[in-house]
Design a protein around this motif. Structure first.
Motif, PDB file in Angstrom:
ATOM      1  N   PHE A 107      36.134  38.743  28.097  1.00 31.18           N
ATOM      2  CA  PHE A 107      36.100  37.983  27.080  1.00 31.18           C
ATOM      3  C   PHE A 107      37.057  36.774  27.644  1.00 31.18           C
ATOM      4  O   PHE A 107      36.975  35.580  26.684  1.00 31.18           O
ATOM      5  N   SER A 108      37.592  36.589  28.644  1.00 32.39           N
ATOM      6  CA  SER A 108      38.384  35.246  28.943  1.00 32.39           C
ATOM      7  C   SER A 108      37.672  34.311  29.477  1.00 32.39           C
ATOM      8  O   SER A 108      37.877  33.243  29.670  1.00 32.39           O
ATOM      9  N   TYR A 130      39.293  42.817  19.537  1.00 29.19           N
ATOM     10  CA  TYR A 130      39.467  42.945  21.292  1.00 29.19           C
ATOM     11  C   TYR A 130      40.614  41.703  21.747  1.00 29.19           C
ATOM     12  O   TYR A 130      40.818  41.701  22.914  1.00 29.19           O
ATOM     13  N   ALA A 131      41.366  41.235  20.635  1.00 27.11           N
ATOM     14  CA  ALA A 131      41.994  40.099  20.865  1.00 27.11           C
ATOM     15  C   ALA A 131      43.352  40.726  21.719  1.00 27.11           C
ATOM     16  O   ALA A 131      43.842  42.156  21.331  1.00 27.11           O
ATOM     17  N   GLU A 132      43.771  40.085  22.595  1.00 26.77           N
ATOM     18  CA  GLU A 132      45.071  40.460  23.614  1.00 26.77           C
ATOM     19  C   GLU A 132      46.013  39.525  23.777  1.00 26.77           C
ATOM     20  O   GLU A 132      45.749  38.104  23.365  1.00 26.77           O
ATOM     21  N   ILE A 147      45.979  37.238  28.757  1.00 24.97           N
ATOM     22  CA  ILE A 147      44.574  36.876  29.220  1.00 24.97           C
ATOM     23  C   ILE A 147      44.045  37.712  30.050  1.00 24.97           C
ATOM     24  O   ILE A 147      42.682  38.235  30.423  1.00 24.97           O
ATOM     25  N   LEU A 154      41.726  41.176  29.072  1.00 22.35           N
ATOM     26  CA  LEU A 154      40.522  40.753  28.243  1.00 22.35           C
ATOM     27  C   LEU A 154      39.145  41.174  29.004  1.00 22.35           C
ATOM     28  O   LEU A 154      38.208  40.902  28.377  1.00 22.35           O
ATOM     29  N   HIS A 172      37.189  43.959  29.437  1.00 26.13           N
ATOM     30  CA  HIS A 172      36.992  45.229  28.989  1.00 26.13           C
ATOM     31  C   HIS A 172      35.702  45.982  29.270  1.00 26.13           C
ATOM     32  O   HIS A 172      34.456  45.528  29.684  1.00 26.13           O
TER      33      HIS A 172
END
Length: 103
Positions: A43-44, A69-71, A74, A77, A79
């Protein structure tokens, strides 16, 4: 693997291998099928364009209404398929009417 091929950011990684099944009848040929080894979304790198969702022939990818899913970091991210599977609880029920059984 359409999602990985169509992704403009290359944020989806899929690895699989083929396994053979023995013939069901004598004299038949072996059947082979793909077995998923790895399915990762980074996701990054994702720009949230939705192309992967549009091209998925199995409707396996979808947008969820929250950002579970936010972290904070970075580096977290990326997954894998197990982590992505945990988000199924946050997906709302379908707004489409239930399919009716045939006669």
């Amino acid at each position: 693997m359409l999602c990985a091929r169509e992704c403009p950011d290359w944020c989806i990684t899929i690895d699989s291998h083929k396994e053979s099944l023995p013939a069901e009848t004598e004299g038949g040929r072996e059947r082979s099928h793909n077995v998923l080894d790895r399915f990762d979304i980074d996701f990054s790198l994702c720009m949230y364009c939705g192309i992967c969702i549009e091209v998925c022939p199995f409707d396996a990818l979808f947008w969820a209404p929250d950002f579970a899913y936010a972290e904070g970091d970075i580096r977290n991210l990326l997954h894998d398929k197990e982590r992505l599977g945990t988000f199924m609880d946050t997906v709302p029920d379908s707004a489409l009417p239930a399919a009716e059984d045939g006669p």
